[in-house]
Design an enzyme around this catalytic site. Structure first.
Site, mmCIF file in Angstrom:
data_model
loop_
_atom_site.group_PDB
_atom_site.id
_atom_site.type_symbol
_atom_site.label_atom_id
_atom_site.label_comp_id
_atom_site.label_asym_id
_atom_site.label_seq_id
_atom_site.Cartn_x
_atom_site.Cartn_y
_atom_site.Cartn_z
ATOM 1 N N SER A 133 0.846 -1.195 0.000
ATOM 2 C CA SER A 133 0.000 0.000 0.000
ATOM 3 C C SER A 133 0.877 1.238 0.000
ATOM 4 O O SER A 133 2.037 1.196 0.434
ATOM 5 C CB SER A 133 -0.894 0.009 1.256
ATOM 6 O OG SER A 133 -1.555 1.250 1.414
ATOM 7 N N TYR A 146 -2.777 -0.356 10.506
ATOM 8 C CA TYR A 146 -2.589 -0.720 9.100
ATOM 9 C C TYR A 146 -1.247 -0.205 8.588
ATOM 10 O O TYR A 146 -0.505 -0.929 7.904
ATOM 11 C CB TYR A 146 -3.741 -0.162 8.272
ATOM 12 C CG TYR A 146 -3.733 -0.586 6.827
ATOM 13 C CD1 TYR A 146 -4.109 -1.871 6.469
ATOM 14 C CD2 TYR A 146 -3.364 0.292 5.817
ATOM 15 C CE1 TYR A 146 -4.111 -2.272 5.136
ATOM 16 C CE2 TYR A 146 -3.355 -0.092 4.489
ATOM 17 C CZ TYR A 146 -3.734 -1.376 4.142
ATOM 18 O OH TYR A 146 -3.731 -1.768 2.821
#
Length: 275
Positions: A133, A146
């Site tokens: 990501s 995250y």
């Protein structure tokens, strides 16, 4: 014969789209999902699908065994994709919630990867693709769990690439920004499960977080469909020497560049504007 491919996290979004499109292109694809209902749904759609829960080591081993039964004993490409986001300020985040985030987003990937590496070595090669990501490159507020899991994945994958450089196994990272998926819907459920909003000093910001997570429209004007991740995955599959990193979406290019050129204090000011 085309490469056999195992993809995790195929109930929706990136995993589902990639599995479906590669299957239609003639690849022997095995999709995997955590919930039995999703496994049956994908099987009814004509996909090879096995149950594989990254938070359960036994399920991982059983999933790999079931996959090999469908691919004549080969896994040429592993696409580690299954993950979720746990929102919330780190000071409000129970340690168990952080542990669960890493169990799915990193430890399960490790268990699956170290199971597949000996198979790839024995068959003479393979490719391991990690779906990371932009938040593995830069951090944003209220995404600490995250962020941490993806930063860890980046370091894990760089190390794996160095350790396997004398083998016929290739390691690549795909680093998307915003992609159309059920990511926000799932993140909202995790927020409500683990964060005590009423007891937090971040209540005002959390209201913005919940509003953002509750929207069904694209999260930003930079949001792309899952096809944007399929393209680099196809490039990796078709390449004899795939690249180490593939940026996807404009925010990844922008923040990847800014992280290299801006002083930390300037980058922090820019990133702190996001809730």
């Amino acid at each position: 014969m085309k490469e056999s491919i195992l993809i995790t996290g195929c109930s929706s979004g990136i995993g589902y789209h990639c599995a479906k499109q590669l299957h239609q292109a003639g690849y022997p694809v095995v999709a995997s999902c955590r919930h039995p209902d999703d496994v049956r749904r994908l099987q009814n759609e004509g996909l090879h699908c096995v149950r594989l829960d990254l938070a359960d080591p036994d399920s991982i081993q059983q999933g790999v065994t079931a996959c090999l039964a469908l691919t004549d004993g080969r896994i040429d490409v592993l696409f580690n994709n299954a993950a979720y986001g746990q929102p919330g300020a780190l000071e409000d985040l129970p340690t168990d919630a952080l542990r669960q985030q890493f169990e799915t987003n990193l430890f399960g990937w490790h268990e699956l990867t170290r199971t597949v590496i000996p198979l790839m070595l024995a068959q003479g090669g393979g490719k391991i693709v990690q779906n990371s990501s932009v938040l593995g490159l830069v951090a944003m507020k209220y995404r600490g769990a995250y962020n941490a899991s993806k930063f860890a994945l980046e370091g894990y994958t760089d190390t794996l690439r160095l350790e396997l450089q004398d083998t016929p196994i290739h390691i690549s990272l795909i680093e998307p920004g915003p992609i159309e998926s059920r990511f926000r819907e799932n993140a909202k459920q995790q927020f409500e499960r683990h964060i005590d909003m009423a007891a937090s000093r971040h209540q005002a910001s959390y209201r913005n977080t919940l509003d953002r997570l509750g929207k069904t429209s694209p999260s930003s004007r930079f949001t792309l469909p899952p096809e944007a991740v399929l393209k680099p995955l196809q490039s990796i599959i078709n390449s004899k020497q795939p690249k180490s990193r593939y940026y996807v979406t404009q925010p990844t290019y922008i923040f990847g560049f800014l992280r290299r050129v801006l002083p930390t204090i300037w980058l922090d000011k820019l990133l702190s504007k996001s809730d």
